[in-house]
Design an enzyme around this catalytic site. Structure first.
Site, PDB file in Angstrom:
ATOM      1  N   HIS A 218       0.581  -1.146  -0.431  1.00 38.21           N
ATOM      2  CA  HIS A 218      -0.082  -0.121  -0.294  1.00 38.21           C
ATOM      3  C   HIS A 218       0.708   0.536   0.124  1.00 38.21           C
ATOM      4  CE1 HIS A 218      -2.359   3.202   0.908  1.00 38.21           C
ATOM      5  NE2 HIS A 218      -3.904   1.900   0.930  1.00 38.21           N
ATOM      6  N   ASP A 219       2.097   1.803   1.193  1.00 34.77           N
ATOM      7  CA  ASP A 219       3.343   2.621   1.154  1.00 34.77           C
ATOM      8  C   ASP A 219       3.774   1.810   0.826  1.00 34.77           C
ATOM      9  OD1 ASP A 219       0.868   2.969   2.594  1.00 34.77           O
ATOM     10  OD2 ASP A 219       1.837   3.597   4.480  1.00 34.77           O
ATOM     11  N   SER A 220       3.953   0.947  -0.547  1.00 35.31           N
ATOM     12  CA  SER A 220       5.455   1.054  -0.785  1.00 35.31           C
ATOM     13  C   SER A 220       5.402   0.824  -2.269  1.00 35.31           C
ATOM     14  CB  SER A 220       6.627   0.089  -0.140  1.00 35.31           C
ATOM     15  OG  SER A 220       5.206  -1.257  -0.488  1.00 35.31           O
TER      16      SER A 220
END
Length: 458
Positions: free
Chosen positions: A226-228
């Site tokens: 998600h954040d990567s």
């Protein structure tokens, strides 16, 4: 000249972002080891009921990653390697955008017209897969990486950034990716609430051969991509899942593992997501094969129901268009899937356009499920003790635009601040935490019917 410089600057943005992105680092030495990086300490091992035999599998594990287009996952080395050990579901779809409604749907059979990633507590008379499992004494648990304490119900949680010790604390855990915590029918029962566990608990349960028969597993906001990135998530899979596939305490002879994504990343195309069936319950002659049957996240419900001859929720889990049973399980149980032609696959990339109790722009109260529906397991529709069956699709009021009337859904609505650090809201996420504790009964607005109605109004 200015336009040329602007274009050159834009070209540098991906490189700058890539340089700032953290590199994958495992949170523990091995997947079965405890680690301070997992935030919460273990609360001991689970005590499960005796194993209830299924027709195709005895253990069902779902692992969800985040926001990735089908082709991006398909071209990643980790997924190509894993495909050789299982079945590719090439026609598997998420059911909406953004993230949270998909998580709500996979355990509750509906997403209640939710169109954001806010804080929700879905009423206690709304049943879930937990009710169906416990009716047959089938054990279950949800494992959330970086969950601070068992049964934690907060909007998110920020902890030390183990990927970069010089960086500020990071929000690795978010409630919206924890499906069963969204339902009061689960969280108001202490024994159920305690089955929301972190990865230190997971390590303890694997080592003690105490993994339950139904599990939902969510990596943290970096490890799930998600954040990567998909490459970061692939590195996590190679560290975490690949070795567990050879551990009989996790993957025994009758374990089925569903590895999928909550949604794709491109709203302008239909919501197909890369999905693999893994585990030793997959027949060896089906390894490295492709199943083109049309499935959605609701198929995870119908497949479990078929395998253990469970009842149903009377919602989208009984809508045959969107709830086909995974083919090898359908063959083992004698269930007849629906052949959905490519032209008849519904659009599942629509956002915030459905009638329902969690959409203030097209508000309809919670409705009773279809009590006459028959799901893939053949059992009756589960009826909560406080379920009012009188309000149905036949007598439901017309949708109301509460936003235009400067009103909210008729419920207890409060706003709470999220924990510090990036909450990592997915595409279309809300900025705050909206606590919705509406009283009512379960929605049974047919998925395909809603789509048809929408098409008529366009």
């Amino acid at each position: 000249m200015f336009a040329h410089k602007l274009s050159a600057l834009a070209a540098l943005v991906p490189a700058v972002l890539a340089a700032q992105a953290p590199a994958f680092a495992p949170a523990a030495v091995v997947p079965t080891a405890a680690s301070n990086n997992y935030t919460g300490v273990s609360n001991g091992t689970l005590s499960n009921s005796p194993v209830v035999s299924g027709k195709a599998f005895d253990r069902f594990i779902q692992i969800w990653l985040e926001n990735t287009d089908y082709d991006d996952a398909a071209n990643t080395s980790a997924f190509m390697a894993l495909k050789e050990q299982g079945i590719l579901l090439s026609n598997y779809y998420a059911v909406t955008h953004p993230s949270e409604p998909n998580y709500a749907a996979v355990v509750g059979g509906d997403f209640w017209a939710m169109g954001d990633d806010n804080y929700y507590q879905i009423p206690s008379n709304i049943s879930t897969v937990v009710d169906l499992l416990e009716a047959k004494n089938i054990s279950w648990a949800a494992y959330m990486e970086n969950l601070p304490t068992d049964g934690y119900q907060g909007f998110n949680y920020t902890s030390a950034n183990y990927l970069n010790s010089s960086a500020p604390p990071y929000t690795f855990y978010v409630r919206k990716h924890n499906p069963t915590i969204l339902y009061d029918s689960v969280t108001t029962v202490p024994s159920r609430l305690a089955r929301h566990r972190n990865f230190n608990d997971f390590a303890a349960d694997v080592n003690a051969s105490a993994i339950p028969q139904w599990s939902f597993i969510t990596p943290n906001m970096e490890d799930d991509g998600h954040d990567s990135s998909i490459d970061f998530a692939s590195d996590w899979l190679q560290f975490w899942l690949t070795p567990l596939l050879t551990d009989p305490n996790f993957n025994d002879d009758k374990t089925l593992i569903v590895l999928t994504f909550d949604e794709n990343d491109s709203y302008n195309i239909n919501n197909r997501v890369y999905t693999l069936l893994l585990g030793n319950a997959v027949p060896t002659n089906l390894h490295n094969t492709t199943d083109p049957t049309f499935y959605t996240h609701f198929s995870a419900l119908s497949t479990v129901q078929a395998n253990w001859a469970l009842g149903s929720l009377g919602r989208q889990d009984t809508n045959k268009t969107v709830s086909n049973v995974f083919a090898f399980v359908a063959n083992a149980t004698g269930y007849q899937n629906l052949d959905v032609a490519e032209a008849d696959i519904p659009l599942t990339n629509l956002t915030g356009v459905y009638n329902g109790p969690l959409n203030p722009n097209q508000y309809v109260p919670f409705l009773a499920p279809n009590m006459s529906a028959v799901g893939a397991g053949g059992g009756p529709v589960f009826v909560a003790s406080n379920l009012d069956q009188s309000l149905t699709t036949a007598n439901a009021p017309a949708p109301v635009n509460l936003t235009a009337l400067n009103e909210t859904v008729p419920s207890e609505v409060t706003t709470t601040a999220s924990a510090p650090g990036p909450s990592g809201s997915g595409s279309g996420s809300g900025s705050g935490a909206v606590h919705v504790s509406a009283m009512g009964t379960a929605s049974a607005i047919a998925f395909a019917g809603v789509l048809a109605a929408l098409c008529m109004t366009l």
